[in-house]
Design an enzyme around this catalytic site. Sequence first.
Site, mmCIF file in Angstrom:
data_model
loop_
_atom_site.group_PDB
_atom_site.id
_atom_site.type_symbol
_atom_site.label_atom_id
_atom_site.label_comp_id
_atom_site.label_asym_id
_atom_site.label_seq_id
_atom_site.Cartn_x
_atom_site.Cartn_y
_atom_site.Cartn_z
ATOM 1 N N GLU A 647 44.791 38.895 45.329
ATOM 2 C CA GLU A 647 44.337 38.666 46.823
ATOM 3 C C GLU A 647 45.348 37.704 47.204
ATOM 4 O OE1 GLU A 647 39.782 39.727 47.347
ATOM 5 O OE2 GLU A 647 40.205 38.358 45.689
ATOM 6 N N GLU A 667 37.521 43.720 39.858
ATOM 7 C CA GLU A 667 36.262 43.267 40.176
ATOM 8 C C GLU A 667 35.048 44.314 39.817
ATOM 9 O OE1 GLU A 667 38.666 40.312 42.388
ATOM 10 O OE2 GLU A 667 38.377 42.328 41.953
#
Length: 793
Positions: A647, A667
């Site tokens: 990210e 995730e």
Amino acid sequence: MRASTAYIAHVSLGSSCGVHVFNEVLRLRQGTVAGMSRRIEIELTSALSDGSWTWRAAGARKPNGVLTGSLLPDGSVVGDVLKVEIEQMMDSIDVLTVIKSREQDRSSSTIELLPSSESFQEVIETRAKRDRGDRQDGKGKGKARRDGRGKRDGRGSGRGDGDSRRKRPHFEAPPELPQRPKPKRLRPGKARRNAVLADLPEEQRPIAELALQGMPAVRSRVQEENVKLAAEGKPEMPEATVVKMAEDLLPKLRVAEWLDRAEAALRQMENLDLRDIRSVVAASDDPIVARDESTRAVAQELKEALVTKQAEELKLWLGDIDAALGVGRVIRALRLSSQPPKAGVMFPPDMARRLGEAATQALQPDDSGDRWIAVLEAGAFSPVRTLLAPTKGPSHVSDDLKKTVIRLGPPLPQIAALLDIEVPEGTPKPKPLRPQTRKDGKGRGNKSGGRGRRDEDGARKAQRTAKPPTATVEPAKSEPVKSEPVKSEPVKSEPVKSEPVKSEPVKSDVRGVRPDLTGFAFPNPSLVRSLTMSEIVTYEVNGRVALITLNRPEARNAVNGEVAQALESAIDQMESDETVWVGIIQANTEGHKRPVFCAGADLKAINSGDAASLATKRGGFAGFVYRERTKPVIVAVDGLATAGGCEIVLAADLVVATTRSAFGLAEAKRNLIAGAGGLFRLPRAIGQAAAMEAILTGEPIPAQRAYDLGLVSRLVEPGEATNEAMRLAEQITAAAPLAVWASRKVVLAAASEDDETLKRMTNEEFAKVVQSEDTKEGLEAFIEKRAPNWKGR
């Protein structure tokens, strides 16, 4: 929670359904988790039926794991605190052995005193006084025997009478400075938490206490109890009902727990460690805590107190450095400068110049190798390390000094060049040496390439030189340090002189923290400046490009609170510096078997309750992913960028990657979601189909496929990411900065705005750029067939 028995509470649902709820839970303790080191203290929490025990780190909220009962000493009970040796794994902690405390061995070391019939006779020893000039030479004790009057045979008195022996000079070390007491750690109470528990029905308290450990702990315990009930042929408890009850109880408990910590922090504010205060302030942003009206006034008071405390600590820090400079303790000043009270704080320019000048003057050709080693060890980790620019090396370069210069080569390349010492390519960035206690208990020394103990500012070695003592140096106030350092004689050489740096002088940013380095002799003037945000994130400027480095290779560059604060400060510095037009983010991957650019959030920080500190108010996760900025940022990736690391990559403007790199949002494999922009930025970068597959499977995207999909701008061989990113940055800085920044703004808006809005933005930015000085310069340069000289205005 310590309990000798466990029982099942029955909660009535309607008229027929009975709900079984267990009553055995763990006692939660307030406080910070013990440091994740090789040896830690653990607390035994429960004994399992198979002979194993559950445990948690002393002071933690929830159990960390299970250990076999054969490791424990006889008579162990729930609640015992033991020191153990652990091994940190990727997703677990293995207890290797239990370390016996010293108290357990006292009985074996008892000495029994036996009476004696012999009469006691005193033995008195009186040492004869001897002058330091009694030595035959400077290398050791003389071999000649003394007569009864203390004279050497045929050589005159021990004090010397005109012979060739020289007296050892008297050296007056700089005066000592008082040390500030160490701050204390937070010790919160449990008054509010216990009050909430006391108001609950007795059958709900066990669930409430377990809920504080997290909802996964509740579900896990319910499942364990249901397995036992099923084995006994008893009806199972409805998991959904118990979980719902825990969810309803959790907000009040969380608020009460935070208030206990916050009120304790306010009471202990004067002597409290800044880390604990920041932890409580960060926890106030938890949605559960922030929504409660009872916390708002306390949170605001705590935030204001933190700002005041940080300002006071910063003032004391700078005052300590100034005091150390004032009495001539240059090494202490260098060490203090590398330990700011807040990650990312910038060093004041005036003090940077003073400290750099004093450190340079502390390196003289006639100084010993140990003196050079001591100064270099302290200066290598100081924000003014590039200002260490002596004009001449020591008269003798020892092997110890060579080893030290090679080890410190990455942060001090100018010293290696000065001494003609070649630093091997790939030398890892050094870490500060840890102080070690001497065996005789008379002080501390440092591990280094040299031998012996180097006292503050080389006092030990200075005693060996035959030089007259110097006069006491007056403490420096606001003026720069004078050219006479505190040494055993006044400096004979002329003060350091150098031509001004050819490049454009560095201008102060809006905070006035960037020094003007004009007039200092840099070995390589093109490397204009290098200031550390923190050792965990470094910031360097080369020409028009700021190079920001994530520097936690031992933790796979995972993001903790310090990284987030330091990275945000680095972006602030880049944005405010008018001489910097482009930024590059890279990562230190030294020692990695498989290089990792960034592994995302630091799970240790999350486990210790500091999850909120991983994001900043302006920058979001890592202080970067949502940070609004004007200047483009390139990420140079040479390794795996996963979870939050990916990210960070997606939040940048351009990506340069090596063929061994990979990008992933894993995730979903941990029942989490990418919460720092990855879920909407990855589809924009590579398309919805490819992004959906990567997000739902959690599998990483290889560099070649990322390049084919458009996520990576340039693909290069391993080890070349930063070099290629620098070449790309130089191409960008060759263009007009105002045009680059305005174009970037519109391109980013294109992902979310409609055409009419984008047209209006384009016209507005075009009008601003056309009216600038650089537009006129660009047209004149085109007509005159020369390269333009952009000003950025």
